[in-house]
Each structure stands twice: as structure tokens, then as C-alpha cells.
Design an enzyme around this catalytic site. Structure first.
Site, PDB file in Angstrom:
ATOM      1  N   SER A  34       0.383  -1.556   0.249  1.00  0.00           N
ATOM      2  CA  SER A  34      -0.170  -0.092   0.178  1.00  0.00           C
ATOM      3  C   SER A  34       1.406   1.140  -0.137  1.00  0.00           C
ATOM      4  O   SER A  34       1.863   1.245  -0.909  1.00  0.00           O
ATOM      5  CB  SER A  34      -1.070  -0.374   0.751  1.00  0.00           C
ATOM      6  OG  SER A  34      -1.953   0.735   0.937  1.00  0.00           O
ATOM      7  N   ASP A  52      -5.619  -2.574  -3.216  1.00  0.00           N
ATOM      8  CA  ASP A  52      -4.409  -3.026  -1.722  1.00  0.00           C
ATOM      9  C   ASP A  52      -4.132  -3.882  -1.157  1.00  0.00           C
ATOM     10  O   ASP A  52      -4.806  -4.617  -1.011  1.00  0.00           O
ATOM     11  CB  ASP A  52      -5.752  -2.028  -0.677  1.00  0.00           C
ATOM     12  CG  ASP A  52      -4.374  -0.823   0.698  1.00  0.00           C
ATOM     13  OD1 ASP A  52      -3.688  -2.163   0.690  1.00  0.00           O
ATOM     14  OD2 ASP A  52      -5.208  -0.541   0.837  1.00  0.00           O
TER      15      ASP A  52
END
Length: 295
Positions: A45, A170
Site C-alpha cells: 500500500s 490494496d
């Protein structure tokens, strides 16, 4: 000039956390300033952006990416979300601005000249598997930043990112909760320097509206499941890291305070968080270097 590393037995891992990575960027700047050059770096991320800035040894880019860029009109808002580009305008942030002669160019020569092994983690939407990309899959700036974008794609807030025809989002939705510890272990590492974006003592709480996730992500049930499992996964990995810290096998850089959310846009506040990370890491540098056997 030949680029070298000086830490060969410890994996450097950057946690995600959206704009909380302003703190990580300050720590990153202090690590580079202190001559800490690890030969394995993992990021998931927002941590994948920190990875890129660390490996390219560019503390200025790190600060701009998580501080100054928040003020750019192209950075994103609910207006860009309505237009299908996301609350964070991911294509512009990650892919367009990193190219030469763009607002946030990546120092490609240093990035490719750095011998450090790298791992960027993404969540495969179809089946919930975590995929880690290395240098073999990132031979161009475009390939690197496409995967950083994928790793950073917050479902619902940003459009799903397709890499080689496969949808990803993500990486923090994976079973480690957003820490690339599994990738480091797979590559043979048992010692870890981890830059965190939550205060010591933080724990994720259970999801409040589980049925909403199931409705929102009907097309990708693996995302819905992962969102529901994320608190348990995150807390379990955090407990593992704390145990490694107790054993002397991990050094965890927790922020002394974290006054912002993952979507903070106030540049003054972000700069304060960046400088806090820089100052804290400078204070801790003697202990970090001792842990890394750098003298």
C-alpha cells in the site's frame, strides 16, 4: 558512482496507511541520512511508495509525495471519485507524475542501480491471494508505478487496478494485514526493521457494517471477505512483530503520536507529521544502527 548496501541480514519493511506514510517518509529520510542501506525492502500500500523512494534514495521525493502533493488539484477529491478516477486520483499520482519531466520524477538510474532486492505486495481481487512483485516484473518506470498503484488501491475509494489483465487492489487486505513479513521470510530473512504508521498499543477493531461490504463488493467477494478479516489479520501480525521485538529479532519504529487519518490533506499537518518522523528516527538512530550492527 557504484551504489552499495550495508545491511545484509535484516529486511526493511514499510507498513501502509495512506497519508500516515508522511511519518514513514520522515523515518525514511533519517535512514538515508544515517547511512542505513538495507539490501531487502518490502512495502505494501502506501509502504510501496516509501519503498520506491528509499531504494531510489530520494528523501525529497518522499516528502513531496506525502506532504506537498496533497495540495495539488489533480491529487483527487470527491469530484474525481464521481468521475470514476477515485478519491485519490491514482493514475495521476502514481503513474503520470513519476515519469521524466513530470512533477514527481523517479530517479530511475539510482533505483535500478541499487542492488537491493524489492517486494511490492498486491491483493488479487479474483481469489484474495497476495502477489509480491520483484524486479523481474518491474523493468520500467511504468511497470514499477503500475504495481505501486495496484498495491495502494483502496477498494471503493479508488478504481481497481489491472496489471497484465488481472485486477488487483490494496495489498493490506492480505493475510498479514499489510506487512510484507511473509515475503521477507520467503526470501530467507529472520530479522526485521519495520516502520509502522500507528502508535504502539493500537489494535484494529471489528468491522461495523459487514453486510455493507458484501453488497458493495458483490463482483469481488474476496475483497468483502478480506475487509471483514482484516482486523484479525492485522492484530495477529502485530502480535507476531511484538514478540519478535521481545526476542531481539525486530526493531519496530512506532510513531510517538499519529494525529492524522489515512486521508489527511492539510499540508501543514502533513509536514508536521513528516518532521515528527524525521526527528524521532534521528533520536532513535543510535539504537537502530546498533540493532543493525552498523556500529
Amino acid at each position: 558512482m557504484q551504489i552499495t548496501t550495508n545491511v545484509s541480514d535484516t529486511a526493511l519493511i514499510f507498513e501502509g496507511g495512506g497519508m500516515r506514510a508522511a511519518f514513514s517518509s520522515g523515518v525514511l529520510a533519517a535512514l538515508l541520512e544515517g547511512g542505513v542501506h538495507c539490501d531487502w525492502v518490502g512495502g505494501i500500500s502506501a509502504g510501496s511508495s516509501c519503498l520506491v523512494n528509499y531504494v531510489s534514495r530520494d528523501p525529497l521525493r518522499a516528502e513531496r509525495a506525502f506532504v506537498d502533493f496533497a495540495a495539488e488539484p489533480e491529487f483527487g477529491s470527491w469530484r474525481t471519485w464521481v468521475r470514476g478516477k477515485g478519491v485519490f486520483n491514482a493514475e495521476w499520482i502514481y503513474e503520470q507524475t513519476s515519469l521524466p519531466h513530470q512533477p514527481l520524477p523517479l530517479d530511475w538510474e539510482t533505483f535500478t542501480g541499487n542492488p537491493a532486492q524489492i517486494r511490492v505486495g498486491g491483493f488479487r481481487c479474483a481469489d484474495g491471494e497476495t502477489v509480491y512483485w520483484g524486479r523481474d516484473e518491474m523493468a520500467t518506470i511504468e511497470a514499477v508505478m503500475k504495481r505501486v498503484r495496484a498495491s495502494s488501491t483502496m477498494p471503493g475509494l479508488m478504481p481497481i487496478t489491472s496489471v497484465d489483465g488481472v485486477d488487483y487492489c490494496d495489498g493490506a487486505l492480505g493475510p498479514t494485514g499489510g506487512f510484507a513479513v511473509d515475503a521477507a521470510r520467503e526470501d530467507g530473512y529472520e530479522r526485521f526493521l519495520v516502520v509502522m504508521t500507528r502508535e504502539r498499543g493500537y489494535r484494529k477493531t471489528a468491522t461495523r457494517f459487514p453486510h455493507a461490504y458484501q453488497q458493495l463488493f458483490r463482483r469481488y467477494p474476496a475483497i468483502a471477505r478480506a475487509l471483514l478479516e482484516r482486523p484479525a489479520n492485522y492484530n495477529r501480525t502485530l502480535d507476531e512483530l511484538l514478540e519478535l521485538e521481545r526476542q531481539g529479532r525486530a526493531y519496530l519504529v512506532f510513531p510517538d503520536s499519529m494525529p492524522i487519518s489515512n486521508s489527511e490533506r492539510n499540508v501543514d499537518v502533513l509536514r508536521f507529521v513528516f518532521r515528527s518522523g524525521l526527528a524521532q528516527a534521528r533520536r532513535e538512530m543510535p539504537r537502530i544502527r546498533e540493532f543493525l550492527n552498523l556500529g
